[in-house]
Write a protein that holds these residues in place. Structure first.
Motif, mmCIF file in Angstrom:
data_model
loop_
_atom_site.group_PDB
_atom_site.id
_atom_site.type_symbol
_atom_site.label_atom_id
_atom_site.label_comp_id
_atom_site.label_asym_id
_atom_site.label_seq_id
_atom_site.Cartn_x
_atom_site.Cartn_y
_atom_site.Cartn_z
ATOM 1 N N GLN A 1 -89.048 9.224 42.620
ATOM 2 C CA GLN A 1 -89.910 9.047 41.449
ATOM 3 C C GLN A 1 -91.017 10.104 41.416
ATOM 4 N N HIS A 2 -91.642 10.361 42.549
ATOM 5 C CA HIS A 2 -92.734 11.345 42.588
ATOM 6 C C HIS A 2 -92.214 12.759 42.347
ATOM 7 N N LEU A 3 -91.069 13.096 42.908
ATOM 8 C CA LEU A 3 -90.516 14.433 42.713
ATOM 9 C C LEU A 3 -90.154 14.663 41.248
ATOM 10 N N ARG A 4 -89.662 13.623 40.559
ATOM 11 C CA ARG A 4 -89.323 13.753 39.136
ATOM 12 C C ARG A 4 -90.568 14.007 38.283
ATOM 13 N N GLN A 5 -91.727 13.562 38.786
ATOM 14 C CA GLN A 5 -92.981 13.802 38.065
ATOM 15 C C GLN A 5 -93.520 15.219 38.288
ATOM 16 N N GLY A 6 -92.803 16.014 39.126
ATOM 17 C CA GLY A 6 -93.206 17.397 39.355
ATOM 18 C C GLY A 6 -94.256 17.555 40.441
ATOM 19 N N THR A 7 -94.433 16.522 41.280
ATOM 20 C CA THR A 7 -95.423 16.607 42.348
ATOM 21 C C THR A 7 -94.722 16.736 43.696
ATOM 22 N N GLN A 8 -95.531 16.706 44.766
ATOM 23 C CA GLN A 8 -95.007 16.948 46.117
ATOM 24 C C GLN A 8 -95.139 15.688 46.974
ATOM 25 N N VAL A 9 -94.275 15.630 48.006
ATOM 26 C CA VAL A 9 -94.237 14.474 48.903
ATOM 27 C C VAL A 9 -94.434 14.962 50.335
ATOM 28 N N LEU A 10 -95.251 14.239 51.091
ATOM 29 C CA LEU A 10 -95.466 14.554 52.503
ATOM 30 C C LEU A 10 -94.923 13.404 53.346
ATOM 31 N N VAL A 11 -94.027 13.716 54.263
ATOM 32 C CA VAL A 11 -93.442 12.725 55.163
ATOM 33 C C VAL A 11 -93.971 12.994 56.565
ATOM 34 N N PHE A 12 -94.613 11.988 57.147
ATOM 35 C CA PHE A 12 -95.240 12.159 58.454
ATOM 36 C C PHE A 12 -94.420 11.469 59.531
ATOM 37 N N LEU A 13 -94.011 12.250 60.541
ATOM 38 C CA LEU A 13 -93.285 11.720 61.695
ATOM 39 C C LEU A 13 -93.746 12.505 62.909
ATOM 40 N N ASN A 14 -94.406 11.846 63.826
ATOM 41 C CA ASN A 14 -95.022 12.559 64.949
ATOM 42 C C ASN A 14 -94.056 12.712 66.124
ATOM 43 N N ARG A 15 -92.829 13.173 65.828
ATOM 44 C CA ARG A 15 -91.826 13.432 66.862
ATOM 45 C C ARG A 15 -91.099 14.730 66.535
ATOM 46 N N ARG A 16 -91.249 15.711 67.406
ATOM 47 C CA ARG A 16 -90.555 16.992 67.217
ATOM 48 C C ARG A 16 -89.089 16.847 67.589
ATOM 49 N N GLY A 17 -88.318 17.880 67.219
ATOM 50 C CA GLY A 17 -86.921 17.944 67.637
ATOM 51 C C GLY A 17 -85.978 17.208 66.695
ATOM 52 N N PHE A 18 -84.686 17.188 67.091
ATOM 53 C CA PHE A 18 -83.665 16.533 66.277
ATOM 54 C C PHE A 18 -83.605 15.047 66.595
ATOM 55 N N SER A 19 -83.625 14.719 67.888
ATOM 56 C CA SER A 19 -83.546 13.327 68.308
ATOM 57 C C SER A 19 -84.319 13.151 69.609
ATOM 58 N N PRO A 20 -85.047 12.029 69.771
ATOM 59 C CA PRO A 20 -85.830 11.821 71.001
ATOM 60 C C PRO A 20 -84.971 11.686 72.253
ATOM 61 N N SER A 21 -83.678 11.384 72.105
ATOM 62 C CA SER A 21 -82.839 11.223 73.294
ATOM 63 C C SER A 21 -81.365 11.408 72.939
ATOM 64 N N LEU A 22 -80.582 11.699 73.971
ATOM 65 C CA LEU A 22 -79.132 11.833 73.860
ATOM 66 C C LEU A 22 -78.519 10.799 74.799
ATOM 67 N N ILE A 23 -77.747 9.863 74.236
ATOM 68 C CA ILE A 23 -77.254 8.720 74.991
ATOM 69 C C ILE A 23 -75.729 8.714 75.031
#
Length: 694
Positions: free
Chosen positions: A374-396
């Motif tokens: 909905q916000h992108l259709r209005q022509g604005t920007q979205v910020l997604v916050f995730l305080n974890r670098r990398g692709f995945s925290p673990s490989l199992i």
């Protein structure tokens, strides 16, 4: 060995054969001025660190290596006093061309300029032999603060302040001499504009201003903002500079040519010829506390330096540290508040999104994805916050459940896809991605959880027509990478930003209308008593990126604990209400800022050795000393992450109601540590006023 003379004596208690003669005196004048010398020596005493090393760290690296405290010397060329073109024949075309260039530039010409002009450098020797040209050593001449008129300070006009900003600025400017101001302003309230206009007042008095920012990433944008406002020399001081750049900036500050200094925590030791104002932006940030070696707090040293220099100190934050709020409540700091966003922007609306029972796609719920669309259709920007670098925290391993762990730390290896490798974010160990399980040999290895890389890939697939920009330590490692990302964001075109806490600090994104916090629960149940404070600060800082201009903003926080009292207090009341409640809990529990703490850390190659070393320290101290009333020992106990970088770690906590009593105790402990028979089998350190997890 490069040493620093701090005093001279006629006699020594050491036998002559233990004394060594100085080979050379490197500087004719002191490289540390009186305030610097006092600051470094006081910090060494307070933080229980060797004085010589503290003094050394107060100097640029080149001075520590024995280089001269002077600018880089440039060899330039100029025409001699009696040189004239008529002294060369008309056929010596290139020589006449070179001499004409030298005559037109009496301040000197470099060989680099000759190459640009396509003039052979060897012709300089020809003219020199004819007595028409000479070389000389060029040194930059100082440009002192009083050399400029106050009307020449501004490049652009200041912005109009609202009532709260104007009142805060008037109070700051009306208090001469030392005073510590705590400027608490909600995100987007225009604290930077107050800084700029306070600095303008400082510059009109012919003085210099020092601005401390928490991270290198904020330095370029702060530098650009200040340079666009002021037409005075503005220099940066941070670890991203090479040794020569750092020394030149340090010298410009010392001689008074640099009117505004912007730097990270180590810049607190930079000399100023005409000190006038110190500003600590985002004063709550943990980056101002050095976490290894010389464990000083630049924010706390800024208070001492401002008092020594008799100048004002301005601490700014939307989420002040509890220590600073306590000092303001006790009357040691003057408290200023900005409760309104600048320019009439409205504060963002908060929503706790209950994800219990939801099926998440790379950590994102279906309702959040719909909101983003909905916000992108209005022509604005979205910020997604995730305080974890990398692709995945673990490989199992999907067959036996084994996790790929770091062999040097009590931690899991993080999977990275760009470039592909396994990475320990604690000791920096990197390995190839394994093809088979190290326990059962199965090749069914699967990533578990999502980091910024994996979320970036998912968002790019889900929103194929929208640019997705990842901002973390990995994506901004290359030179100017952060600058290019910021330029793309500031075009204002719709995009999705996915990033870590790098996005939470000081950035102005006028087109961001939605901030999505994917994991609002991280930190809610931390063993660290500061965990709630850190979590609240991080959430409010990143939330403050939304709705900073004409577009209203909203903040959606995904949580499995929608009834948690802290989360509800943050979104329904204010940070001040949360902070006051937290201060009451700290007071009841006898925790900082109502008591003083010091942590003795030890690490060794064998498990249990560090803990035994600290246990012996405690038992000996308790047998030999009567601890002051109100002092308390805790431990020793293993560190929260006992094994790190191949070493086993332990710690011993000492707390006291009185700071002076704690330091008296530390002096005895420090003496015993240096004499302990097992000191060579462990590596130990003392952390006064620790901020990281116990």
């Amino acid at each position: 060995m490069i040493g620093i003379i701090v005093e001279c004596a006629e006699h020594s208690d050491l036998p002559p054969k233990q004394l060594k003669s100085a080979l050379a005196i490197l500087d004719d004048t002191p490289v540390l001025d009186t305030p610097q010398l006092y600051l470094a020596r006081w910090a060494a005493s307070y933080y229980a660190f060797p004085e010589g090393e503290a003094l050394s760290q107060a100097l640029p690296a080149l001075l520590r290596k024995g280089e001269e405290a002077d600018f880089a010397h440039a060899t330039l060329w100029r025409a001699t006093a009696n040189a004239a073109l008529e002294q060369l024949s008309g056929t010596a075309v290139r020589q006449r061309e070179l001499l004409d260039l030298l005559l037109r530039n009496p301040e000197g010409v470099s060989t680099d300029l000759l190459r640009v002009e396509s003039i052979p450098v060897n012709l300089l020797k020809t003219l020199q032999d004819k007595g028409l040209a000479e070389s000389f050593i060029h040194r930059p001449s100082p440009v002192h603060a009083e050399d400029r008129e106050s009307s020449d300070l501004l490049r652009e006009a200041p912005l109009t302040l609202n009532t709260e900003q104007q009142a805060a600025l008037q109070q700051i400017n009306s208090q001469p001499g030392f005073c510590t101001w705590l400027l608490e302003g909600v995100t987007g309230s225009g604290k930077t504009e107050v800084y700029l206009q306070a600095i303008q007042q400082t510059l009109t008095q012919g003085r210099q201003a020092l601005v401390l920012v928490p991270e290198i990433g904020l330095t370029p944008q702060t530098l650009a903002r200040f340079k666009s406002r002021f037409q005075v020399p503005v220099v940066a001081l941070h670890s991203g500079l090479n040794d020569r750049q750092r020394l030149d900036a340090w010298l410009l500050a010392r001689q008074g040519s640099a009117r505004i200094l912007i730097g990270t925590r180590s810049a607190i030791f930079t000399p100023m010829r005409h000190p006038g104002l110190i500003i600590v932006d985002e004063e709550h940030d943990l980056s101002f506390k050095q976490q290894d070696g010389f464990r000083y707090s630049a924010r706390d040293l800024a208070v001492l330096r401002a008092r020594q220099e008799a100048i004002p100190l301005l601490l700014g934050s939307a989420t002040p540290s509890l220590e600073s709020l306590h000092n303001a409540q006790a009357g040691r700091y003057r408290h200023l508040r900005l409760t309104q966003r600048a320019g009439g922007a409205r504060p963002p609306a908060f929503e706790l999104l209950d994800i219990r029972g939801e099926t998440l796609s790379c950590g994102l719920s279906a309702s959040l994805l719909t909101r983003m669309q909905q916000h992108l259709r209005q022509g604005t920007q979205v910020l997604v916050f995730l305080n974890r670098r990398g692709f995945s925290p673990s490989l199992i391993c999907h067959q036996c459940g084994a996790v790929n762990e770091c062999t040097r730390c009590d931690a899991r290896m993080t999977l990275h896809r760009s470039p592909p490798h396994m990475h320990c974010h604690h000791c920096d160990r990197q390995t190839p991605i394994p093809k088979r399980c190290h326990q059962c040999g199965s090749d069914d290895l699967r990533p578990s959880g999502a980091g910024t890389e994996r979320t970036e890939d998912f968002l790019q697939d889900h929103f194929p027509d929208t640019p997705v920009l990842r901002i973390d330590r990995d994506s901004t490692a290359r030179k100017d990478a952060m600058k290019h990302l910021m330029e793309q964001i500031h075009t204002g075109k719709p995009c999705i930003m996915i990033g870590t806490q790098m996005l939470a600090k000081g950035h102005h994104f006028p087109k961001v209308t939605l901030v999505a916090v994917l994991d609002a629960d991280s930190g809610l149940f931390s063993a660290d008593f500061r965990g709630m404070e850190k979590t609240a600060q991080l959430i409010l800082q990143v939330a403050g990126r939304a709705g900073r201009a004409d577009h209203p903003g909203e903040v959606v926080m995904q949580t499995r604990h929608p009834d948690h009292p802290m989360l509800n207090a943050l979104i329904r009341e204010s940070y001040s209400a949360f902070a006051n409640s937290e201060l009451q809990l700290r007071h009841a529990a006898g925790l900082p800022p109502f008591t003083s703490h010091a942590l003795i850390r030890a690490e060794a190659t064998h498990q249990g050795r560090a803990e035994a070393f600290l246990r012996d320290i405690r038992e000996t101290m308790e047998a030999q000393l009567n601890p002051p009333p109100g002092s308390h020992w805790s431990g020793p106990f293993p560190s929260p992450m006992e094994k790190r970088a191949g070493l086993y770690r332990a710690q011993l906590l000492i707390q006291s109601r009185q700071r002076s009593e704690l330091h008296q105790l530390l002096r005895h402990i420090l003496h015993f540590l240096t004499q302990h028979k097992g000191r060579n089998q462990v590596r130990w350190s003392i952390d006064v006023d620790p901020l990281d997890s116990y």
